[in-house]
Design a protein around this motif. Structure first.
Motif, PDB file in Angstrom:
ATOM      1  N   ALA A   1      17.592  10.379  27.511  1.00 41.40           N
ATOM      2  CA  ALA A   1      16.898  11.520  26.890  1.00 41.40           C
ATOM      3  C   ALA A   1      15.726  11.978  27.755  1.00 41.40           C
ATOM      4  O   ALA A   1      14.948  11.154  28.249  1.00 41.40           O
ATOM      5  N   ALA A   2      15.619  13.283  27.954  1.00 44.55           N
ATOM      6  CA  ALA A   2      14.491  13.872  28.706  1.00 44.55           C
ATOM      7  C   ALA A   2      14.524  15.379  28.487  1.00 44.55           C
ATOM      8  O   ALA A   2      15.434  15.907  27.830  1.00 44.55           O
ATOM      9  N   GLY A   3      13.525  16.053  29.015  1.00 41.47           N
ATOM     10  CA  GLY A   3      13.516  17.514  29.079  1.00 41.47           C
ATOM     11  C   GLY A   3      13.728  18.203  27.742  1.00 41.47           C
ATOM     12  O   GLY A   3      13.181  17.806  26.720  1.00 41.47           O
ATOM     13  N   SER A   4      14.574  19.241  27.768  1.00 41.73           N
ATOM     14  CA  SER A   4      14.752  20.066  26.567  1.00 41.73           C
ATOM     15  C   SER A   4      15.403  19.273  25.430  1.00 41.73           C
ATOM     16  O   SER A   4      15.175  19.559  24.261  1.00 41.73           O
ATOM     17  N   PHE A   5      16.211  18.260  25.776  1.00 44.54           N
ATOM     18  CA  PHE A   5      16.846  17.445  24.737  1.00 44.54           C
ATOM     19  C   PHE A   5      15.777  16.670  23.957  1.00 44.54           C
ATOM     20  O   PHE A   5      15.787  16.646  22.718  1.00 44.54           O
ATOM     21  N   SER A   6      14.838  16.054  24.690  1.00 44.73           N
ATOM     22  CA  SER A   6      13.767  15.296  24.041  1.00 44.73           C
ATOM     23  C   SER A   6      12.934  16.207  23.148  1.00 44.73           C
ATOM     24  O   SER A   6      12.574  15.847  22.026  1.00 44.73           O
ATOM     25  N   LYS A   7      12.643  17.387  23.679  1.00 47.11           N
ATOM     26  CA  LYS A   7      11.795  18.339  22.967  1.00 47.11           C
ATOM     27  C   LYS A   7      12.489  18.847  21.700  1.00 47.11           C
ATOM     28  O   LYS A   7      11.944  18.787  20.598  1.00 47.11           O
ATOM     29  N   LYS A   8      13.740  19.286  21.885  1.00 45.09           N
ATOM     30  CA  LYS A   8      14.466  19.919  20.776  1.00 45.09           C
ATOM     31  C   LYS A   8      14.734  18.946  19.636  1.00 45.09           C
ATOM     32  O   LYS A   8      14.645  19.306  18.468  1.00 45.09           O
ATOM     33  N   TYR A   9      15.093  17.685  19.987  1.00 45.96           N
ATOM     34  CA  TYR A   9      15.505  16.746  18.943  1.00 45.96           C
ATOM     35  C   TYR A   9      14.452  15.679  18.636  1.00 45.96           C
ATOM     36  O   TYR A   9      14.718  14.744  17.884  1.00 45.96           O
ATOM     37  N   GLY A  10      13.250  15.827  19.240  1.00 45.43           N
ATOM     38  CA  GLY A  10      12.169  14.897  18.945  1.00 45.43           C
ATOM     39  C   GLY A  10      12.461  13.468  19.362  1.00 45.43           C
ATOM     40  O   GLY A  10      12.129  12.516  18.655  1.00 45.43           O
ATOM     41  N   VAL A  11      13.121  13.312  20.499  1.00 43.40           N
ATOM     42  CA  VAL A  11      13.496  11.981  20.996  1.00 43.40           C
ATOM     43  C   VAL A  11      12.626  11.649  22.209  1.00 43.40           C
ATOM     44  O   VAL A  11      12.614  12.407  23.176  1.00 43.40           O
ATOM     45  N   PRO A  12      11.873  10.544  22.180  1.00 41.27           N
ATOM     46  CA  PRO A  12      10.991  10.248  23.315  1.00 41.27           C
ATOM     47  C   PRO A  12      11.743  10.206  24.645  1.00 41.27           C
ATOM     48  O   PRO A  12      12.874   9.701  24.713  1.00 41.27           O
ATOM     49  N   GLU A  13      11.106  10.758  25.680  1.00 40.11           N
ATOM     50  CA  GLU A  13      11.694  10.760  27.009  1.00 40.11           C
ATOM     51  C   GLU A  13      11.962   9.315  27.438  1.00 40.11           C
ATOM     52  O   GLU A  13      11.133   8.444  27.220  1.00 40.11           O
ATOM     53  N   GLY A  14      13.136   9.071  28.008  1.00 35.97           N
ATOM     54  CA  GLY A  14      13.471   7.728  28.474  1.00 35.97           C
ATOM     55  C   GLY A  14      14.310   6.951  27.472  1.00 35.97           C
ATOM     56  O   GLY A  14      14.789   5.866  27.787  1.00 35.97           O
ATOM     57  N   THR A  15      14.507   7.506  26.268  1.00 34.34           N
ATOM     58  CA  THR A  15      15.334   6.821  25.274  1.00 34.34           C
ATOM     59  C   THR A  15      16.766   6.713  25.788  1.00 34.34           C
ATOM     60  O   THR A  15      17.347   7.693  26.244  1.00 34.34           O
ATOM     61  N   GLU A  16      17.327   5.500  25.713  1.00 33.65           N
ATOM     62  CA  GLU A  16      18.722   5.295  26.132  1.00 33.65           C
ATOM     63  C   GLU A  16      19.638   5.977  25.126  1.00 33.65           C
ATOM     64  O   GLU A  16      19.348   6.008  23.924  1.00 33.65           O
TER      65      GLU A  16
END
Ligand code: TMP
Ligand code: ASP
Length: 235
Positions: free
Chosen positions: A95-110
């Motif tokens: 998880a990073a970038g727009s995916f992290s932002k859009k779905y509220g998932v911390p960057e680096g999440t496996e």
């Protein structure tokens, strides 16, 4: 001076050696946020060209059909002329970038599985995400095209994860473009730190365009590091 047929954000397109080819020259321009942020980074074109050429050659050796015909000079490549499919394929391993932002998932999440996303290649609209039925409804690509693009993208992901892992780099996510030529679907555009997120496996240091997007400094030092490590791990 040769006539420029088209100027993109980071590349110039010139006539090729015949009707079936074009010449692409990488520019030093860095852009982010659909062109809102823009800067000249002297040497970026040369670095991205060399990195992308190494990657395209490696993919071709492993059976991926690409547009690359041959390297012309430090910043230019001759490629097959293709009709670019206006759908970008994004692959995410972490998880990073727009995916992290859009779905509220911390960057680096496996992630439990690899993510495949499509987005409409349209800067003015901010490259919005688009699904399969929307793509076929608009006639941008057929169901078969999308299946082929997805299977190629996942194959490319496996090959690139392996290559970057050997270089001590985590391939977090990346964007691919495909085109049609002579009844085939070819991998087009580039694969470089402009179009990938690449993190040092040991330190987590970002070695890609996020350094530019978020003003992290030493942008090209990251790119140079990627090139150095790839050179030590291919061939
Ligand atoms: P994103 O997290 O901003 O959606 O980006 C995912 C990956 O795709 C990242 O490696 C950067 C790349 N990318 C491009 O190369 N061009 C683009 O226009 C976008 C939106 C992303
Ligand atoms: N490639 C896009 C741009 O240049 C978006 C990005 O990579 O941030 O604006």
């Amino acid at each position: 001076m040769q006539e420029v047929l088209y100027e993109g954000k980071s590349k110039l397109i010139f006539r090729g050696e015949d009707d079936a080819s074009i010449l692409i020259r990488y520019k030093d321009t860095a852009t982010a946020f659909n062109g809102e942020k823009k800067e000249e980074l002297a040497g970026k074109g040369r670095l991205n060209a060399e990195i992308s050429n190494i990657i395209f050659a490696y993919l071709a050796e492993n059976g991926v059909k690409t547009h690359l015909i041959r390297v012309v000079d430090e910043t230019s490549v001759l490629v097959r002329k293709a009709e670019i499919i206006m759908v970008e394929v994004i692959i995410r391993n972490v998880a990073a970038g727009s995916f992290s932002k859009k779905y509220g998932v911390p960057e680096g999440t496996e992630l439990k599985n690899t993510i495949v996303e499509f987005s409409l290649k349209n800067d003015a609209l901010g490259d919005p995400m688009i699904n399969e039925s929307q793509i076929t409804a608009l006639g941008l690509a057929t169901k078969d095209d999308l299946e082929e693009m997805t299977s190629q993208a996942l194959r490319i992901n496996r090959l690139l994860c392996e290559l970057f892992e050997k270089a001590g780099i985590r391939l977090v996510d990346f964007k691919l473009e495909f085109g049609r030529a002579g009844g085939e679907i070819l991998l087009c555009d580039e694969i470089s730190p402009d179009s990938c997120r690449l993190w040092d496996m040991d330190t987590g240091k970002k070695l890609d365009k996020d350094r530019f997007r978020h003003d992290l400094g030493d942008v090209l030092e990251g790119y140079r590091d990627v090139l150095r490590r790839l050179k030590n791990n291919v061939g």
